[in-house]
Design a protein around this motif. Structure first.
Motif, PDB file in Angstrom:
ATOM      1  N   GLN A  77       0.828  -1.206   0.000  1.00  0.00           N
ATOM      2  CA  GLN A  77       0.000   0.000   0.000  1.00  0.00           C
ATOM      3  C   GLN A  77       0.862   1.256   0.000  1.00  0.00           C
ATOM      4  OE1 GLN A  77      -3.777   0.321   0.255  1.00  0.00           O
ATOM      5  NE2 GLN A  77      -2.785   2.041  -0.736  1.00  0.00           N
ATOM      6  N   SER A  78       1.960   1.221   0.757  1.00  0.00           N
ATOM      7  CA  SER A  78       2.870   2.367   0.786  1.00  0.00           C
ATOM      8  C   SER A  78       3.494   2.598  -0.583  1.00  0.00           C
ATOM      9  CB  SER A  78       3.967   2.134   1.829  1.00  0.00           C
ATOM     10  OG  SER A  78       3.417   1.985   3.119  1.00  0.00           O
ATOM     11  N   GLN A  79       3.838   1.520  -1.288  1.00  0.00           N
ATOM     12  CA  GLN A  79       4.415   1.659  -2.626  1.00  0.00           C
ATOM     13  C   GLN A  79       3.394   2.232  -3.607  1.00  0.00           C
ATOM     14  OE1 GLN A  79       6.835  -1.759  -4.002  1.00  0.00           O
ATOM     15  NE2 GLN A  79       6.591  -2.611  -1.931  1.00  0.00           N
ATOM     16  N   VAL A  80       2.128   1.831  -3.462  1.00  0.00           N
ATOM     17  CA  VAL A  80       1.073   2.388  -4.318  1.00  0.00           C
ATOM     18  C   VAL A  80       0.939   3.887  -4.086  1.00  0.00           C
ATOM     19  CG1 VAL A  80      -1.409   2.405  -4.777  1.00  0.00           C
ATOM     20  CG2 VAL A  80      -0.212   0.236  -4.507  1.00  0.00           C
ATOM     21  N   ASP A  81       0.972   4.300  -2.823  1.00  0.00           N
ATOM     22  CA  ASP A  81       0.873   5.732  -2.508  1.00  0.00           C
ATOM     23  C   ASP A  81       2.031   6.518  -3.110  1.00  0.00           C
ATOM     24  OD1 ASP A  81      -1.455   5.357  -1.074  1.00  0.00           O
ATOM     25  OD2 ASP A  81      -0.405   4.982   0.807  1.00  0.00           O
ATOM     26  N   VAL A  82       3.227   5.939  -3.095  1.00  0.00           N
ATOM     27  CA  VAL A  82       4.392   6.608  -3.696  1.00  0.00           C
ATOM     28  C   VAL A  82       4.196   6.767  -5.196  1.00  0.00           C
ATOM     29  CG1 VAL A  82       6.854   6.373  -4.188  1.00  0.00           C
ATOM     30  CG2 VAL A  82       5.984   5.836  -1.904  1.00  0.00           C
ATOM     31  N   LEU A  83       3.650   5.733  -5.855  1.00  0.00           N
ATOM     32  CA  LEU A  83       3.394   5.822  -7.300  1.00  0.00           C
ATOM     33  C   LEU A  83       2.384   6.924  -7.617  1.00  0.00           C
ATOM     34  CD1 LEU A  83       3.205   2.119  -8.584  1.00  0.00           C
ATOM     35  CD2 LEU A  83       4.941   3.824  -9.091  1.00  0.00           C
ATOM     36  N   LEU A  84       1.335   7.028  -6.799  1.00  0.00           N
ATOM     37  CA  LEU A  84       0.316   8.046  -7.032  1.00  0.00           C
ATOM     38  C   LEU A  84       0.884   9.452  -6.874  1.00  0.00           C
ATOM     39  CD1 LEU A  84      -2.780   6.454  -5.250  1.00  0.00           C
ATOM     40  CD2 LEU A  84      -2.301   6.588  -7.695  1.00  0.00           C
ATOM     41  N   LYS A  85       1.924   9.597  -6.029  1.00  0.00           N
ATOM     42  CA  LYS A  85       2.577  10.901  -5.905  1.00  0.00           C
ATOM     43  C   LYS A  85       3.404  11.213  -7.147  1.00  0.00           C
ATOM     44  CE  LYS A  85       3.038  11.464  -0.888  1.00  0.00           C
ATOM     45  NZ  LYS A  85       3.989  11.589   0.239  1.00  0.00           N
ATOM     46  N   LYS A  86       4.112  10.197  -7.659  1.00  0.00           N
ATOM     47  CA  LYS A  86       4.978  10.407  -8.821  1.00  0.00           C
ATOM     48  C   LYS A  86       4.191  10.647 -10.095  1.00  0.00           C
ATOM     49  CE  LYS A  86       8.957   7.633  -7.273  1.00  0.00           C
ATOM     50  NZ  LYS A  86       9.808   6.459  -7.602  1.00  0.00           N
ATOM     51  N   ILE A  87       2.924  10.243 -10.091  1.00  0.00           N
ATOM     52  CA  ILE A  87       2.165  10.212 -11.339  1.00  0.00           C
ATOM     53  C   ILE A  87       1.934  11.595 -11.923  1.00  0.00           C
ATOM     54  CG2 ILE A  87      -0.225  10.431 -10.609  1.00  0.00           C
ATOM     55  CD1 ILE A  87      -0.634   7.767 -12.177  1.00  0.00           C
ATOM     56  N   LYS A  88       1.999  12.624 -11.071  1.00  0.00           N
ATOM     57  CA  LYS A  88       1.780  13.982 -11.551  1.00  0.00           C
ATOM     58  C   LYS A  88       3.008  14.567 -12.237  1.00  0.00           C
ATOM     59  CE  LYS A  88      -1.710  15.044  -8.043  1.00  0.00           C
ATOM     60  NZ  LYS A  88      -2.123  15.951  -6.962  1.00  0.00           N
ATOM     61  N   GLN A  89       4.142  13.868 -12.114  1.00  0.00           N
ATOM     62  CA  GLN A  89       5.368  14.343 -12.741  1.00  0.00           C
ATOM     63  C   GLN A  89       5.494  13.723 -14.127  1.00  0.00           C
ATOM     64  OE1 GLN A  89       8.720  13.781 -10.110  1.00  0.00           O
ATOM     65  NE2 GLN A  89       7.424  13.964  -8.282  1.00  0.00           N
ATOM     66  N   THR A  90       5.403  14.560 -15.143  1.00  0.00           N
ATOM     67  CA  THR A  90       5.389  14.076 -16.528  1.00  0.00           C
ATOM     68  C   THR A  90       6.646  13.287 -16.873  1.00  0.00           C
ATOM     69  OG1 THR A  90       4.122  16.051 -17.097  1.00  0.00           O
ATOM     70  CG2 THR A  90       5.052  14.781 -18.912  1.00  0.00           C
ATOM     71  N   ASP A  91       7.794  13.698 -16.343  1.00  0.00           N
ATOM     72  CA  ASP A  91       9.039  13.038 -16.715  1.00  0.00           C
ATOM     73  C   ASP A  91       9.201  11.661 -16.071  1.00  0.00           C
ATOM     74  OD1 ASP A  91       9.154  14.201 -14.228  1.00  0.00           O
ATOM     75  OD2 ASP A  91      11.318  14.560 -14.311  1.00  0.00           O
ATOM     76  N   LYS A  92       8.276  11.289 -15.190  1.00  0.00           N
ATOM     77  CA  LYS A  92       8.384   9.991 -14.519  1.00  0.00           C
ATOM     78  C   LYS A  92       7.259   9.038 -14.914  1.00  0.00           C
ATOM     79  CE  LYS A  92      10.950  11.582 -10.452  1.00  0.00           C
ATOM     80  NZ  LYS A  92      11.034  11.576  -8.979  1.00  0.00           N
ATOM     81  N   ARG A  93       6.551   9.340 -16.021  1.00  0.00           N
ATOM     82  CA  ARG A  93       5.440   8.479 -16.436  1.00  0.00           C
ATOM     83  C   ARG A  93       5.913   7.071 -16.787  1.00  0.00           C
ATOM     84  NH1 ARG A  93       1.108  11.837 -18.028  1.00  0.00           N
ATOM     85  NH2 ARG A  93       0.904  13.328 -16.326  1.00  0.00           N
ATOM     86  N   ASP A  94       7.046   6.967 -17.503  1.00  0.00           N
ATOM     87  CA  ASP A  94       7.558   5.646 -17.879  1.00  0.00           C
ATOM     88  C   ASP A  94       7.955   4.854 -16.640  1.00  0.00           C
ATOM     89  OD1 ASP A  94       7.154   6.184 -20.523  1.00  0.00           O
ATOM     90  OD2 ASP A  94       9.202   6.889 -20.895  1.00  0.00           O
ATOM     91  N   GLU A  95       8.578   5.539 -15.692  1.00  0.00           N
ATOM     92  CA  GLU A  95       8.979   4.874 -14.453  1.00  0.00           C
ATOM     93  C   GLU A  95       7.755   4.368 -13.688  1.00  0.00           C
ATOM     94  OE1 GLU A  95      10.968   6.089 -10.152  1.00  0.00           O
ATOM     95  OE2 GLU A  95      11.330   7.348 -11.924  1.00  0.00           O
ATOM     96  N   VAL A  96       6.705   5.182 -13.661  1.00  0.00           N
ATOM     97  CA  VAL A  96       5.479   4.782 -12.973  1.00  0.00           C
ATOM     98  C   VAL A  96       4.832   3.592 -13.672  1.00  0.00           C
ATOM     99  CG1 VAL A  96       3.151   5.522 -12.342  1.00  0.00           C
ATOM    100  CG2 VAL A  96       5.066   7.086 -12.041  1.00  0.00           C
ATOM    101  N   TYR A  97       4.852   3.598 -15.006  1.00  0.00           N
ATOM    102  CA  TYR A  97       4.265   2.490 -15.765  1.00  0.00           C
ATOM    103  C   TYR A  97       4.960   1.169 -15.423  1.00  0.00           C
ATOM    104  CZ  TYR A  97       3.032  -0.497 -19.706  1.00  0.00           C
ATOM    105  OH  TYR A  97       2.606  -1.550 -20.469  1.00  0.00           O
ATOM    106  N   GLU A  98       6.289   1.175 -15.440  1.00  0.00           N
ATOM    107  CA  GLU A  98       7.032  -0.040 -15.099  1.00  0.00           C
ATOM    108  C   GLU A  98       6.761  -0.436 -13.651  1.00  0.00           C
ATOM    109  OE1 GLU A  98       8.553  -1.805 -17.214  1.00  0.00           O
ATOM    110  OE2 GLU A  98       8.448  -0.398 -18.902  1.00  0.00           O
ATOM    111  N   GLY A  99       6.658   0.565 -12.776  1.00  0.00           N
ATOM    112  CA  GLY A  99       6.374   0.274 -11.376  1.00  0.00           C
ATOM    113  C   GLY A  99       5.010  -0.366 -11.184  1.00  0.00           C
ATOM    114  N   CYS A 100       4.013   0.110 -11.975  1.00  0.00           N
ATOM    115  CA  CYS A 100       2.668  -0.468 -11.901  1.00  0.00           C
ATOM    116  C   CYS A 100       2.685  -1.948 -12.274  1.00  0.00           C
ATOM    117  CB  CYS A 100       1.711   0.291 -12.820  1.00  0.00           C
ATOM    118  SG  CYS A 100       1.245   1.920 -12.208  1.00  0.00           S
TER     119      CYS A 100
END
Length: 702
Positions: free
Chosen positions: A20-43
């Motif tokens: 759950q903590s990792q999901v919350d971290v992803l949701l924070k990063k999601i607003k940063q356009t330059d980290k979309r690819d990183e978030v996708y792989e993380g998902c």
């Protein structure tokens, strides 16, 4: 996953907390356009871990537990819901991000293709004669025309909606339609009633809940049968996308000016808004995220009435308190002079009621992922389709040992803060047979991990004020079962799990556990009705406001009807009370300071003096100037912030200190000149009442 011991529910719970903590971290990063690819792989990776944990959970058995676990089955189901919610959230997030990445790649390919084509064309142009140039230009023009036609088609479809049910006009300006009929929406109004136009060119108001986005049709006049068939095929292929679009459209729509049919500028504006709504990550709805995670019950929604209050002043008391102009704009509709007794001419209305909000019982609690900042009830007059009055908010109190029970009007020393006052009035001249009082229970919350603050509706109730025969409902105490969803959704429960997991015998007892609202409907006394008749035709609010609101209306009558030399003049009027009183209504603690100062003044007045209306109005103005008028321009007073306990306490201390100094020195002059207090620079609006700018220019729909 190797750290998980087979057969241990507590180990699974600990692993779930980490996920759950990792999901919350992803949701924070999601607003940063330059980290979309990183978030996708993380998902992708995180979903795999969640699914593996879910598989282990399914294999757990109580008999294999190393220690005794109470409520084992219930805890296991709860953990299963949490992991399933995380899995679905990650899957949806990955799908959206993948769609965004694909679109970006296609845009890049198109851009490269166009660049190559332009370069090739330039080379060919240098080797051709002028005649060939002309032919190429003609071909390019034709291509551009085709592009423009396709663009126009897309812009036109942006405003097309298909009816999902029949609707019969209820008011004069409504537009009737049949199921599967296609309508063009000209203006998406925030109250849920949109301006639509049918195929015959007839325009009128239509409820948005009866409509669904219509996306594709053949060239020329749309065929209804084809439209329905296309919609069904589209729902089968992209059911999730359509549901998401409909939700975004309802929750993210903003008030716009009426669109002119065929206007490309407005169509482009609508299209750009739709694109913004569909931006994958940045527009994830906070309520949907909490529901997917299992942090709130299924019947909770984003607060409907809170959204209306935030969209402007249309549903604020300060707006409804102002006089209404007639259709000719040459006189006032609901503010007239009493030639016999002087002052405001009393106006009787179709309905005038008092009610007391007793309590709310068995209200479900949100999960530990959110912290509750405020529990409150918002109410207004409602006819089942539209809000017919201003919206008033009452803060609830509760005990930590019993947070599912909300109460109102607690016993306190001195004057009860109006925000806690459950004694209220409703007043309306509407002839609608379906009119009643809409109560929406609300929570102001802050999410622990992300810090996001929002408003949730945790149920609503509707108290009908007239029977089917047109008779007024009896005055008594009503126990009303709360509904889930929004006031435009019917038949939903606040917490469906109560009835789902109950056995046949238990279902007979479920009604005792259903969330309920207790409200006592009362008839106003003769004295109270006399004062209420001085107020506008439509208004709701707390009982403790009535006397001061009546003073304000009397001052309006004096200034606008008695003292104006030229009734055709629209010049600014120098009157600090009229100019700033509407601001006072937006800050309940300062308004309570005025109530307190006036109460202390009234104690010193004799009964005979109180019968002198002119003297009472003069005393009210004097108290206003000596107490709250300087506070409205104070810099030392912290800015008002809803549901912030520290700010509320600080404001109360500053207000009490100022009132004490004013009382000790017989006026506010010392406070105005004291170095302890600082004020904003003078502005002419502090003393100027612009009645043309303040009055309600359009007559409210009653």
């Amino acid at each position: 996953m190797a750290s998980l011991r087979r057969g241990s529910l507590r180990s699974v719970q600990a692993t779930s907390d980490g996920l759950q903590s990792q999901v919350d971290v992803l949701l924070k990063k999601i607003k940063q356009t330059d980290k979309r690819d990183e978030v996708y792989e993380g998902c992708i990776q995180l979903k795999k871990s969640v699914d593996e944990t879910l598989d282990i959970l399914h294999k757990l058995k109580k008999a294999n537990e190393l220690t005794n676990v109470s409520n084992y089955d219930q805890r296991k189901r709860s953990e299963e819901r949490r992991l399933t919610g995380m899995s679905e959230l990650l899957r949806e997030l990955a799908r959206r991000l993948a769609k965004e990445r694909t679109k970006q790649k296609m845009d890049d390919i198109d851009k490269n293709t166009k660049s190559q084509a332009a370069a090739t064309k330039q080379e060919n142009t240098e080797d051709t004669v002028d005649v060939d140039d002309d032919e190429d230009e003609d071909e390019d023009d034709d291509g551009d025309d085709e592009d423009e036609e396709e663009s126009d088609e897309e812009e036109d479809t942006a405003n097309l909606f298909i009816a999902i049910s029949d609707f019969e006009a209820q008011e004069e300006h409504d537009l009737s339609f049949k199921k599967s009929e296609i309508l063009t929406i000209l203006n998406e109004k925030p109250d849920g009633w949109w301006l639509g136009e049918n195929a015959q060119g007839i325009q009128g108001l239509v409820p948005k809940t009866y409509l669904q986005v219509y996306k594709k049709y053949n060239q020329g006049t749309p065929n209804v049968a084809d439209a329905v068939e296309d919609e069904e095929e589209e729902e089968e292929e992209e059911e999730e996308d359509d549901a998401e679009d409909a939700e975004d459209e309802e929750e993210e729509s903003e008030p716009q000016n009426v669109k002119i049919k065929g206007s490309k500028a407005q169509s482009k504006k609508t299209q750009s808004q739709r694109i913004a709504v569909k931006k994958v990550v940045s527009e994830l709805n906070a309520t949907d995220v909490l529901m997917t995670m299992g942090a709130i019950p299924e019947g909770f929604r984003a607060s409907t009435l809170a959204q209306l209050l935030a969209e402007g002043n249309e549903f604020h008391m300060s707006y409804y308190l102002q006089p209404t102009l007639t259709q000719s704009k040459l006189s006032f509709k609901d503010l007239h002079w009493d030639q016999v007794h002087g002052g405001v001419r009393p106006r009787k209305t179709h309905l005038t009621h008092m009610f007391t909000l007793w309590s709310c019982r068995m209200i479900p609690l949100p999960g530990p992922a959110v912290q509750v900042l405020s529990r409150h009830v918002r109410f207004c007059l409602f006819d089942g389709q539209r809000v017919l009055s201003n919206i008033h908010t009452i803060r609830a109190t509760w005990q930590p040992k019993n947070p599912k029970t909300w109460t109102f009007s607690p016993r306190v020393t001195g004057i009860l803060p109006s925000l806690l006052d459950g004694d209220c009035f409703v007043r309306s001249n509407s002839q609608s047979s379906g009119i009643g009082i809409l109560f929406e229970l609300g929570l102001t919350y802050i999410r622990n991990v992300t810090g996001h603050q929002g408003e949730l509706s945790c149920g609503w109730a509707f108290l009908q004020l007239f029977t089917v025969n047109g008779d007024a409902v009896p005055h008594r105490t009503y126990e009303i079962v709360l509904n889930g969803g929004t006031p435009y959704e019917k038949g939903l429960e606040v917490d469906p799990t109560l009835s789902k997991r109950a056995s046949l015998f238990q279902q007979m007892m479920v009604s005792r556990k259903q969330p309920k609202l207790l409200v006592k409907l009362q008839l106003p006394t003769t004295q109270m009705r006399t004062i209420l008749n001085l107020l506008p035709d439509t208004l709701v609010g707390p009982k403790c406001y009535i006397q001061l609101l009546a003073f304000y209306r009397q001052l309006l009558a004096d200034v606008l009807l008695k003292d104006r030399i030229n009734m055709q003049s629209a010049d600014l009027i120098c009157n600090p009370v009229l100019a700033t009183f509407p601001e006072l209504l937006e800050q309940t603690d300062i308004f309570d300071a005025l109530r307190s100062a006036w109460s202390e003044k009234e104690i010193t007045l004799t009964r005979s003096v109180k019968r002198d209306q002119e003297f009472m109005k003069h005393s009210f103005v004097q108290v206003y100037h000596d107490s709250v008028y300087p506070l409205l321009r104070s810099i030392t007073l912290p800015a008002n912030k809803w549901a912030d306990e520290e700010v509320e306490i600080s404001r109360w201390k500053n207000i009490a200190n100022f009132l004490q100094q004013s009382q000790e020195r017989n006026g506010s002059l010392y406070g105005l000149l004291s170095p302890e207090h600082a004020y904003h620079a003078f502005d002419i609006s502090e003393i100027s009442y612009d009645f043309l700018g303040m009055t309600r220019k359009t007559v409210a729909v009653d």
